[in-house]
Scaffold this active site. Structure first.
Site, PDB file in Angstrom:
ATOM      1  N   PRO A  82      -5.269   0.586 -11.230  1.00 15.33           N
ATOM      2  CA  PRO A  82      -4.572   0.878 -12.475  1.00 15.33           C
ATOM      3  C   PRO A  82      -3.136   0.370 -12.535  1.00 15.33           C
ATOM      4  O   PRO A  82      -2.407   0.430 -11.552  1.00 15.33           O
ATOM      5  CB  PRO A  82      -4.603   2.408 -12.558  1.00 15.33           C
ATOM      6  N   ASN A  83      -2.796  -0.121 -13.695  1.00 18.59           N
ATOM      7  CA  ASN A  83      -1.453  -0.585 -14.064  1.00 18.59           C
ATOM      8  C   ASN A  83      -1.078  -1.941 -13.471  1.00 18.59           C
ATOM      9  O   ASN A  83      -0.046  -2.494 -13.821  1.00 18.59           O
ATOM     10  CB  ASN A  83      -0.375   0.472 -13.718  1.00 18.59           C
ATOM     11  N   ARG A 128       7.521  -5.548 -15.367  1.00 14.02           N
ATOM     12  CA  ARG A 128       8.490  -4.472 -15.095  1.00 14.02           C
ATOM     13  C   ARG A 128       8.689  -4.362 -13.585  1.00 14.02           C
ATOM     14  O   ARG A 128       7.870  -4.835 -12.815  1.00 14.02           O
ATOM     15  CB  ARG A 128       7.965  -3.113 -15.606  1.00 14.02           C
ATOM     16  N   TYR A 133       7.916  -5.107  -7.254  1.00 13.59           N
ATOM     17  CA  TYR A 133       6.641  -5.828  -7.256  1.00 13.59           C
ATOM     18  C   TYR A 133       6.779  -7.350  -7.405  1.00 13.59           C
ATOM     19  O   TYR A 133       5.768  -8.051  -7.370  1.00 13.59           O
ATOM     20  CB  TYR A 133       5.736  -5.280  -8.373  1.00 13.59           C
ATOM     21  N   ASN A 177      -6.575  -3.761  -3.873  1.00 17.12           N
ATOM     22  CA  ASN A 177      -5.330  -3.030  -4.081  1.00 17.12           C
ATOM     23  C   ASN A 177      -5.691  -1.894  -5.034  1.00 17.12           C
ATOM     24  O   ASN A 177      -5.754  -2.100  -6.252  1.00 17.12           O
ATOM     25  CB  ASN A 177      -4.247  -3.926  -4.684  1.00 17.12           C
ATOM     26  N   ALA A 216      -2.484   3.226  -7.663  1.00 15.74           N
ATOM     27  CA  ALA A 216      -2.267   4.678  -7.516  1.00 15.74           C
ATOM     28  C   ALA A 216      -3.506   5.413  -7.022  1.00 15.74           C
ATOM     29  O   ALA A 216      -3.393   6.491  -6.402  1.00 15.74           O
ATOM     30  CB  ALA A 216      -1.791   5.265  -8.843  1.00 15.74           C
ATOM     31  N   GLU A 271      -7.294  -3.750   2.610  1.00 13.51           N
ATOM     32  CA  GLU A 271      -6.492  -3.024   1.615  1.00 13.51           C
ATOM     33  C   GLU A 271      -5.123  -3.714   1.526  1.00 13.51           C
ATOM     34  O   GLU A 271      -4.509  -3.993   2.551  1.00 13.51           O
ATOM     35  CB  GLU A 271      -6.329  -1.567   2.094  1.00 13.51           C
ATOM     36  N   HIS A 307      -1.229  -3.720  -0.352  1.00 13.86           N
ATOM     37  CA  HIS A 307      -0.190  -3.158  -1.217  1.00 13.86           C
ATOM     38  C   HIS A 307       0.952  -4.140  -1.295  1.00 13.86           C
ATOM     39  O   HIS A 307       1.460  -4.600  -0.254  1.00 13.86           O
ATOM     40  CB  HIS A 307       0.289  -1.795  -0.704  1.00 13.86           C
ATOM     41  N   ARG A 344       8.770   4.037   0.414  1.00 16.38           N
ATOM     42  CA  ARG A 344       8.891   4.631  -0.919  1.00 16.38           C
ATOM     43  C   ARG A 344       8.641   6.141  -0.853  1.00 16.38           C
ATOM     44  O   ARG A 344       8.746   6.741   0.205  1.00 16.38           O
ATOM     45  CB  ARG A 344       7.941   3.907  -1.876  1.00 16.38           C
TER      46      ARG A 344
HETATM   47  O1  CA2 Z   1       2.490  -1.695  -3.788  1.00 18.34           O
HETATM   48  C1  CA2 Z   1       1.383  -1.684  -4.343  1.00 18.34           C
HETATM   49  O2  CA2 Z   1       0.677  -2.691  -4.441  1.00 18.34           O
HETATM   50  C2  CA2 Z   1       0.859  -0.398  -4.976  1.00 18.34           C
HETATM   51  O3  CA2 Z   1      -0.539  -0.319  -4.732  1.00 18.34           O
HETATM   52  C3  CA2 Z   1       1.145  -0.521  -6.471  1.00 18.34           C
HETATM   53  C4  CA2 Z   1       0.808   0.746  -7.259  1.00 18.34           C
HETATM   54  C5  CA2 Z   1       1.405   1.986  -6.613  1.00 18.34           C
HETATM   55  O4  CA2 Z   1       0.943   3.145  -7.287  1.00 18.34           O
HETATM   56  C6  CA2 Z   1       1.055   2.093  -5.132  1.00 18.34           C
HETATM   57  O5  CA2 Z   1       1.708   3.231  -4.597  1.00 18.34           O
HETATM   58  C7  CA2 Z   1       1.516   0.845  -4.390  1.00 18.34           C
HETATM   59  C8  CA2 Z   1       1.347   0.629  -8.695  1.00 18.34           C
HETATM   60  C9  CA2 Z   1       0.773  -0.507  -9.466  1.00 18.34           C
HETATM   61  C10 CA2 Z   1       1.474  -0.596 -10.788  1.00 18.34           C
HETATM   62  O6  CA2 Z   1       2.103  -1.854 -10.855  1.00 18.34           O
HETATM   63  C11 CA2 Z   1       3.030  -2.096 -11.813  1.00 18.34           C
HETATM   64  C12 CA2 Z   1       3.686  -3.295 -11.719  1.00 18.34           C
HETATM   65  C13 CA2 Z   1       4.643  -3.618 -12.644  1.00 18.34           C
HETATM   66  C14 CA2 Z   1       4.946  -2.758 -13.675  1.00 18.34           C
HETATM   67  C15 CA2 Z   1       4.282  -1.547 -13.757  1.00 18.34           C
HETATM   68  C16 CA2 Z   1       3.319  -1.231 -12.839  1.00 18.34           C
END
Ligand code: CA2
Length: 150
Positions: free
Chosen positions: A10-11, A18, A23, A74, A77, A98, A100, A107
């Site tokens: 998700p996301n 953002r 990221y 990946n 969340a 996996e 990330h 974090r």
């Molecule tokens: O670091 C990662 O790849 C995560 O899997 C990314 C997830 C986060 O919940 C994990 O703890 C770590 C979040 C993905 C959302 O990505 C976004 C990127 C840009 C803007 C908004 C969300």
């Protein structure tokens, strides 16, 4: 040609729009292009998906049991919440890496636990979007080694 499923949770469709400090600036389309380029180099067919729905990710993992030699995931969340995704991955026989993008261990504490890591073959954390290419290279090595044993 063997197939590797690359799954995004998700996301991650918002990648590159953002939080570039966490990221990076690559979009998910850029990540997909990277995966296809590295896949071609490694002679692997790439199936690339992103979903915001837990059940869709589970269904894709189930389908991979018949179609894919390895999985790069990946779970975003869902990493920190989903026993269901862990159970689906546990029923997959090939290598699972996996990924990330961010270093989750630097974090918030709630990101330090992964339900997925215990069923993954390997984990790549905090290497940015390059982590996907690293994961594909590892899968290629593991599939190659398994092939030699057959
Ligand atoms: O670091 C990662 O790849 C995560 O899997 C990314 C997830 C986060 O919940 C994990 O703890 C770590 C979040 C993905 C959302 O990505 C976004 C990127 C840009 C803007 C908004 C969300």
């Amino acid at each position: 040609m063997k197939t590797v499923l690359v799954l995004n949770g998700p996301n991650l469709n918002l990648l590159g729009t953002r939080e570039p400090d966490i990221y990076g600036r690559e979009t998910l389309a850029d990540v997909e292009a990277d995966c296809r380029r590295v896949g071609a180099e490694l002679k692997l067919a790439i199936e690339f998906h992103q979903s915001n729905r837990e059940y869709e990710i589970i269904d894709l993992i189930h389908a991979a049991r018949e179609r894919a030699a390895g999985v790069v995931i990946n779970p975003a969340a869902f990493t920190h919440t989903s026993v269901a995704i862990r159970d689906a991955l546990a029923a997959f026989d090939g290598p699972i890496i996996e990924v990330h993008i961010s270093n989750v261990h630097k974090r918030e504490a709630f990101r330090h636990h992964s339900f997925v890591s215990g069923v993954a073959t390997g984990v790549i954390v905090g290497c940015g979007t390059e982590g996907y290419a690293l994961a594909l290279r590892r899968i290629a090595t593991l599939i190659g080694e398994a092939g030699k044993r057959l």
